[in-house]
Scaffold this motif. Structure first.
Motif, short mmCIF file in Angstrom:
data_model
loop_
_atom_site.label_atom_id
_atom_site.label_comp_id
_atom_site.label_asym_id
_atom_site.label_seq_id
_atom_site.Cartn_x
_atom_site.Cartn_y
_atom_site.Cartn_z
N ASN A 1 -2.27 -7.14 0.50
CA ASN A 1 -2.82 -5.78 0.46
C ASN A 1 -1.88 -4.86 1.23
O ASN A 1 -1.49 -5.16 2.36
CB ASN A 1 -4.21 -5.75 1.10
CG ASN A 1 -5.23 -6.51 0.29
OD1 ASN A 1 -5.46 -6.22 -0.88
ND2 ASN A 1 -5.88 -7.49 0.91
N ILE A 2 -1.51 -3.75 0.60
CA ILE A 2 -0.48 -2.87 1.17
C ILE A 2 -0.97 -1.43 1.19
O ILE A 2 -1.63 -0.95 0.26
CB ILE A 2 0.82 -2.97 0.34
CG1 ILE A 2 1.41 -4.38 0.45
CG2 ILE A 2 1.85 -1.93 0.77
CD1 ILE A 2 2.63 -4.60 -0.43
N ILE A 3 -0.64 -0.72 2.29
CA ILE A 3 -0.89 0.72 2.40
C ILE A 3 0.29 1.44 1.73
O ILE A 3 1.44 1.26 2.13
CB ILE A 3 -0.97 1.16 3.87
CG1 ILE A 3 -2.09 0.43 4.60
CG2 ILE A 3 -1.16 2.67 3.97
CD1 ILE A 3 -2.07 0.63 6.11
N GLU A 4 0.00 2.25 0.72
CA GLU A 4 1.06 3.03 0.07
C GLU A 4 0.91 4.50 0.42
O GLU A 4 -0.17 5.09 0.25
CB GLU A 4 1.02 2.86 -1.45
CG GLU A 4 2.17 3.58 -2.15
CD GLU A 4 2.12 3.45 -3.66
OE1 GLU A 4 3.18 3.23 -4.28
OE2 GLU A 4 1.01 3.58 -4.24
N ASN B 1 3.18 13.95 1.85
CA ASN B 1 2.50 15.21 2.15
C ASN B 1 1.00 15.18 1.85
O ASN B 1 0.40 16.17 1.45
CB ASN B 1 3.16 16.37 1.39
CG ASN B 1 4.61 16.55 1.76
OD1 ASN B 1 4.95 16.57 2.94
ND2 ASN B 1 5.48 16.63 0.77
N SER B 2 0.42 14.01 2.03
CA SER B 2 -1.02 13.85 1.86
C SER B 2 -1.54 12.86 2.88
O SER B 2 -0.84 11.92 3.27
CB SER B 2 -1.35 13.36 0.45
OG SER B 2 -2.74 13.06 0.32
N LEU B 3 -2.78 13.06 3.32
CA LEU B 3 -3.40 12.11 4.24
C LEU B 3 -3.97 10.91 3.50
O LEU B 3 -4.24 9.87 4.11
CB LEU B 3 -4.53 12.80 5.03
CG LEU B 3 -4.15 14.04 5.84
CD1 LEU B 3 -5.34 14.50 6.67
CD2 LEU B 3 -2.96 13.78 6.73
N ILE B 4 -4.16 11.05 2.21
CA ILE B 4 -4.75 9.98 1.40
C ILE B 4 -3.67 8.96 1.06
O ILE B 4 -2.57 9.30 0.62
CB ILE B 4 -5.38 10.55 0.12
CG1 ILE B 4 -6.60 11.41 0.48
CG2 ILE B 4 -5.80 9.43 -0.83
CD1 ILE B 4 -7.23 12.11 -0.70
N LEU C 1 -6.60 3.12 2.25
CA LEU C 1 -6.37 1.98 3.12
C LEU C 1 -5.66 2.45 4.38
O LEU C 1 -4.67 3.16 4.32
CB LEU C 1 -5.51 0.94 2.39
CG LEU C 1 -5.51 -0.50 2.94
CD1 LEU C 1 -6.90 -1.10 2.90
CD2 LEU C 1 -4.54 -1.36 2.14
N LYS C 2 -6.17 2.07 5.55
CA LYS C 2 -5.58 2.45 6.82
C LYS C 2 -5.53 1.23 7.74
O LYS C 2 -6.07 0.17 7.42
CB LYS C 2 -6.39 3.58 7.48
CG LYS C 2 -6.43 4.88 6.65
CD LYS C 2 -5.06 5.52 6.52
CE LYS C 2 -5.03 6.61 5.48
NZ LYS C 2 -5.72 7.82 5.84
N LEU C 3 -4.88 1.40 8.90
CA LEU C 3 -4.75 0.31 9.86
C LEU C 3 -5.25 0.76 11.22
O LEU C 3 -4.82 1.78 11.74
CB LEU C 3 -3.28 -0.12 9.97
CG LEU C 3 -2.98 -1.31 10.88
CD1 LEU C 3 -3.59 -2.59 10.33
CD2 LEU C 3 -1.48 -1.47 11.07
N PHE D 1 -8.04 -1.65 7.21
CA PHE D 1 -9.37 -1.07 6.97
C PHE D 1 -9.45 -0.43 5.60
O PHE D 1 -8.65 0.45 5.26
CB PHE D 1 -9.69 -0.03 8.05
CG PHE D 1 -11.12 0.43 8.04
CD1 PHE D 1 -12.13 -0.39 8.51
CD2 PHE D 1 -11.45 1.68 7.55
CE1 PHE D 1 -13.45 0.04 8.51
CE2 PHE D 1 -12.76 2.12 7.54
CZ PHE D 1 -13.77 1.30 8.02
N ASN D 2 -10.43 -0.88 4.81
CA ASN D 2 -10.69 -0.31 3.49
C ASN D 2 -11.70 0.83 3.67
O ASN D 2 -12.88 0.59 3.96
CB ASN D 2 -11.25 -1.38 2.55
CG ASN D 2 -11.41 -0.87 1.12
OD1 ASN D 2 -11.89 0.23 0.89
ND2 ASN D 2 -11.02 -1.70 0.16
N VAL D 3 -11.23 2.07 3.53
CA VAL D 3 -12.08 3.22 3.83
C VAL D 3 -13.19 3.38 2.80
O VAL D 3 -14.32 3.76 3.14
CB VAL D 3 -11.23 4.51 3.89
CG1 VAL D 3 -12.10 5.72 4.22
CG2 VAL D 3 -10.13 4.36 4.95
#
Length: 585
Positions: free
Chosen positions: A402-405, A409-412, A565-567, A573-575
């Protein structure tokens, strides 16, 4: 705005032309934000308040020489800490640009040091050129899925509601707490309503049902819209929408199509988070106004959004217009496209001209360092349990992760699953595949928590970056191409007591100490900006992507209230599902 009986008698006499005004502004084109029209008339001012529009005599006269006269601008939602300077220094950046009022949420410093952080922000923003109003942090911590430096309950916030510059409750980002009727959250909402305060929202990713829930809780604003459709959905349910244009989140272009003459009164501007260098080069709300006009918005509507709409949204009845009964806060503009403040007046006094602050003696205000008394809990805020490179190992049994992409210029962020390089059952960073190791290290309570994950999109070719600016709990967040540089960067952060560090070849090549909570510097903004320029020079040595601000982008990858997805220091963490997941897919 409160007047004594004597003051009011004088103002009424001036309005009635029985006595001359303290100041009259002549030969200007007044921007009427109520009717979206231009008035050519005098402005009469008494005791810092506008008392008449028409023909007036005054003890002092300002010749506007045909310039447009606009209300000063208001930033509806900003975290001053993101500028990396104190409120006093922050004011020197905004006021010369015509921004004389901000509504700030000090939840960055509050997440580090609780009530002491709020008290510092209130004290340091007292008696400065900028009018700083505060909405109290609603979610410290933002969620229970990370380790914050402090926890603020309703009882902790209650004493602050009596402060004259506290307006209400800041962005409510713990949606599950509202949805499920959490007792402490309801106590915060009730206390705000009892104080007749405004409740700000944080509706990132909410559907119509979520917006209904927020409105039922009397949450009246949202600054997290990223599409015009989301904005309209909130307007339809009675919310104000704050159009954000900051250093990372740049939503104005996407949201502006939602604005029209019928609904424009429900829109205003904010910056949310904007770095010092961007404030110096672009500006603040003045930039939002310029950009909106450039994109085709009627200049008078843009100015209305930046002034009257923001004032009414937050119940600031004494400002937001050039009209009788309002504070004499106004800007002289050469034209309605450039939106560059030739002169800035506050309470009828000239306080800035041609981009420079003016002191009481009429001279330009120089930027001087001053000693700041800081409580102990705001300093020395980086406390790490014994740390070594071995703590950075990500075990994997197979090569799908699972990877955060990153979205530039976006917080998402995106949640993607890809094949990664694995050696001896451990993840290996890959510059070729743009798959880098990321770490969030708890720095408040010596827990030893270290969250590890994989991020894609930095296009970092070498080295590592680490910072204590890690929204919202502000642990240490770091990204790197190799474990040696990553560990070095984390250790260097501890050595400087918080801030930003850049490492290459196991050597620190760039550093910006932020000793106030790991978020702000006590030094003048020009000194901080000089160090920030050096940091950007160091970033060039890492051959990182120039399509976005990598420092701010990194700082938001630990925010577990914005999809997808954040850390956090407790893991990936799956928001959307509001739960931690494993790196292994």
């Amino acid at each position: 705005m409160s007047n004594t009986k004597t003051t009011l008698k004088k103002q009424l006499a001036v309005a009635n032309k029985k006595i001359p005004a303290d100041l009259v502004v002549k030969n200007g084109k007044i921007i009427d934000v109520f009717t979206l029209s231009i008035i050519e008339a005098d402005i009469a001012i008494a005791d810092g308040v506008i008392v008449g529009i028409g023909q007036y005599d005054g003890n002092n006269v300002v010749d506007a020489k045909g310039k447009y006269i606009s209300p000063t601008f208001i930033d509806g939602h900003v975290h001053i800490e993101s500028s990396m300077v104190t409120p006093k220094e922050f004011s020197k950046l905004l006021v010369p640009r015509g921004v004389t009022t901000v509504v700030t949420d000090p939840h960055e410093i509050a997440n580090v040091s609780g009530k002491s952080g709020i008290e510092f922000m209130l004290q340091n923003s007292d008696s400065i050129p900028l009018d700083v109003f505060v909405n109290l942090p609603s979610s410290v911590p933002a969620t229970p899925f990370e380790s914050s430096g402090s926890v603020l309950k309703a009882a902790d916030l209650a004493p602050f509601f009596s402060h004259p510059r506290v307006l209400g409750l800041a962005e409510v980002m713990d949606f599950p707490a509202v949805r499920d009727g959490d007792d402490d959250m309801l106590d915060k909402l009730q206390a705000t309503n009892d104080a007749n305060g405004v409740i700000d929202g944080h509706g990132s990713g909410l559907d119509a049902t979520g917006v209904n829930i927020y409105r039922t809780a009397d949450i009246s604003t949202d600054h997290e819209c990223v599409t015009a459709e989301e904005a309209i959905e909130r307007i339809q349910r009675g919310m104000y929408v704050l159009i954000r244009q900051g250093s990372v989140a740049k939503d104005l272009k996407q949201l502006l199509p939602a604005v029209n003459e019928r609904n424009a009164r429900r829109f205003l501007f904010c910056t949310d988070d904007k770095h010092l260098d961007d404030l110096l080069t672009e500006g603040s709300i003045d930039y939002n106004v310029r950009f909106a006009i450039e994109l085709g918005l009627d200049p008078l509507i843009a100015i209305q959004m930046a002034s009257l709409n923001a004032a009414e949204c937050y119940g600031l009845k004494d400002r937001g217009a050039v009209a009788p009964g309002y504070k004499a806060d106004f800007i002289l503009l050469d034209d309605l496209t450039d939106i560059s403040a030739a002169r800035v007046y506050q309470n009828g006094e000239l306080i800035a001209e041609n981009g420079e602050l003016i002191a009481e003696n009429g001279e330009m205000l120089s930027v001087q360092e001053e000693q700041i008394d800081l409580p102990t809990e705001l300093m020395n805020s980086v406390r790490l349990k014994k740390f070594s490179i071995k703590n950075l190992t990500i075990p994997l049994q197979h090569n799908r992760a699972n990877i955060i992409e990153i979205n530039p210029n976006s917080l998402i962020t995106n949640h993607i699953v890809e094949e990664v390089q694995v050696k001896q059952n451990e993840f290996q960073s890959s510059v070729e595949n743009d798959q880098l190791k990321m770490a969030v290290v708890e720095r408040h309570h010596l827990t030893g928590n270290i969250g590890l994950g994989i991020v894609k999109g930095f296009q970092l070719k070498d080295g590592a970056i680490a910072t204590t600016i890690a929204h919202d709990s502000h642990n240490i967040v770091a990204v790197g191409t190799n474990d040696e540089d990553l560990a070095k960067a984390i250790a260097a952060i501890e050595e400087i007591g918080g801030g930003i560090v850049i490492v290459k070849g196991n050597e620190v090549i760039g550093s910006l100490p932020l000793s106030i909570g790991g978020l702000m510097s006590p030094h003048p903004y020009n000194e901080v900006n000089s160090l920030l320029k050096q940091l950007h020079g160091a970033l060039h040595e890492l051959d990182i992507s120039q399509k976005f601000n990598p420092l701010l982008t990194l700082s938001f990858l630990s925010l577990p209230v914005i999809p997808c997805l954040k850390l956090t220091d407790k893991g990936l963490f799956n928001v959307k599902e509001f739960k931690h997941i494993t790196v292994q897919a």
